[in-house]
Design a protein around this motif. Structure first.
Motif, PDB file in Angstrom:
ATOM      1  N   ALA A 114      11.360   1.861  -3.665  1.00 24.05           N
ATOM      2  CA  ALA A 114      10.043   2.048  -3.056  1.00 24.05           C
ATOM      3  C   ALA A 114      10.138   2.732  -1.697  1.00 24.05           C
ATOM      4  N   ASP A 115      11.240   2.532  -0.988  1.00 20.08           N
ATOM      5  CA  ASP A 115      11.395   3.137   0.337  1.00 20.08           C
ATOM      6  C   ASP A 115      11.452   4.662   0.277  1.00 20.08           C
ATOM      7  N   ALA A 116      11.729   5.232  -0.895  1.00 20.22           N
ATOM      8  CA  ALA A 116      11.811   6.692  -1.035  1.00 20.22           C
ATOM      9  C   ALA A 116      10.460   7.315  -1.367  1.00 20.22           C
ATOM     10  N   LEU A 117       9.401   6.488  -1.415  1.00 18.45           N
ATOM     11  CA  LEU A 117       8.065   6.980  -1.725  1.00 18.45           C
ATOM     12  C   LEU A 117       7.120   6.778  -0.546  1.00 18.45           C
ATOM     13  N   ARG A 118       6.203   7.714  -0.376  1.00 16.15           N
ATOM     14  CA  ARG A 118       5.144   7.544   0.613  1.00 16.15           C
ATOM     15  C   ARG A 118       4.139   6.507   0.087  1.00 16.15           C
ATOM     16  N   PRO A 119       3.338   5.911   0.943  1.00 12.17           N
ATOM     17  CA  PRO A 119       2.308   4.973   0.477  1.00 12.17           C
ATOM     18  C   PRO A 119       1.358   5.654  -0.501  1.00 12.17           C
ATOM     19  N   GLY A 120       0.830   4.886  -1.443  1.00  8.25           N
ATOM     20  CA  GLY A 120      -0.092   5.427  -2.427  1.00  8.25           C
ATOM     21  C   GLY A 120      -0.890   4.319  -3.076  1.00  8.25           C
ATOM     22  N   ALA A 121      -1.688   4.675  -4.071  1.00  3.98           N
ATOM     23  CA  ALA A 121      -2.521   3.696  -4.769  1.00  3.98           C
ATOM     24  C   ALA A 121      -1.948   3.334  -6.131  1.00  3.98           C
ATOM     25  N   ARG A 122      -1.625   4.363  -6.947  1.00  3.80           N
ATOM     26  CA  ARG A 122      -1.098   4.118  -8.288  1.00  3.80           C
ATOM     27  C   ARG A 122       0.380   4.505  -8.336  1.00  3.80           C
ATOM     28  N   LEU A 123       1.188   3.648  -8.958  1.00  3.35           N
ATOM     29  CA  LEU A 123       2.610   3.940  -9.145  1.00  3.35           C
ATOM     30  C   LEU A 123       2.891   4.049 -10.639  1.00  3.35           C
ATOM     31  N   PHE A 124       3.396   5.208 -11.063  1.00  2.00           N
ATOM     32  CA  PHE A 124       3.753   5.438 -12.456  1.00  2.00           C
ATOM     33  C   PHE A 124       5.269   5.410 -12.599  1.00  2.00           C
TER      34      PHE A 124
END
Length: 271
Positions: A114-124
């Motif tokens: 998760a640390d490699a992703l920017r904040p968001g609403a939906r995670l696929f």
């Protein structure tokens, strides 16, 4: 020494490896199995990471990278593997039984975190075959439900029997001590089969094209949006590369531990 005897022989730890015991083994079909091993007290990992795992080889350990399928808080470590009859490691690994010893690397790593992703609403979470493994860890991490309002796990396989952990996923992790309530509201599982009859058929790209991937439960639009959507991919090299090109064209950026982005691939497996 026979393969079987080499498997059960007493192993010696090293600076890079610990020696762990097999706790359980489950054979899903003739091509797929999962197993659990003991976890060293000092072993720490982030959900989605992989670690080196193996057996004695010719003069040195024979090791391969395996994604950790168990949650980061579990007392045991779980892994999912294919069976390759002439594979240097898996031809032997598929014969393990409880009590056998395996080498475990001391340093887990990886970009499917998760640390490699920017904040968001939906995670696929898009997976094929044993690419499901890291996502089994991620969906049981309470933190992921704080970071995203909806988590969709897509698992594409050739045959229905290849849908490992299907019952657990279809029940939305019922009985999980830490995420049961959140998963009931935020988690969705979409299995798809490419070579047998099933309620959902076709590859992941087909599900994207006709909108079936965007389940009603998760809300939002029936298309990917780099402003709100984040993606993790693990599985076949062709799937990861094809979908990465698709996301690039939509304006998504690939993330890493050093520079979080909109989607991530485990490069250790893709090459």
């Amino acid at each position: 020494m026979s393969d079987r005897l080499a498997t059960v022989a007493s192993l010696e730890p090293s600076a890079a490896l610990t020696v762990e015991h097999v706790r359980s083994v489950r054979h899903w079909n003739e091509h797929l199995f999962s197993f659990t091993i003991t976890r060293p007290p000092s072993f720490r990992f982030r959900s989605g990471e992989f670690v080196m795992l193996g057996l004695p080889g010719d003069g040195r350990p024979l090791l391969r990278a395996y994604s950790i399928a168990s949650p980061s808080y579990a007392e045991e470590l779980e892994f999912l593997s294919i069976k390759v009859q002439d594979g240097p490691l898996t031809s032997r690994l598929q014969k393990i039984v409880p009590g056998d010893q395996l080498f475990l690397g001391r340093k887990p790593t990886g970009t499917l975190v998760a640390d490699a992703l920017r904040p968001g609403a939906r995670l696929f979470l898009l997976s094929t075959g044993t690419g499901l493994a890291p996502f089994l860890s991620i969906i049981r991490d309470p933190d992921i439900y704080e970071r995203f309002s909806a988590i969709v796990l897509v698992h594409s396989v050739r045959r229905v029997s290849d849908l490992a952990f299907r019952t657990t996923l279809e029940t939305q992790l019922a009985g999980d001590p830490l995420v049961e309530e959140q998963a009931l509201q935020q988690f969705a599982y979409l299995p798809t089969v490419t070579r047998e009859d099933f309620h959902t058929t076709g590859r992941i790209d087909a599900l994207i094209d006709d909108g079936r991937l965007f389940l009603e439960k998760i809300g939002g639009s029936a298309r990917f949006d780099p402003e709100t959507d984040r993606v993790m991919m693990c599985g076949s090299m062709a799937m990861c590369k094809d979908l990465a090109a698709r996301f690039d064209a939509l304006g998504f950026t690939e993330g890493s531990n050093a520079a979080p982005g909109d989607y991530v691939i485990e490069r250790a497996f893709v090459g």
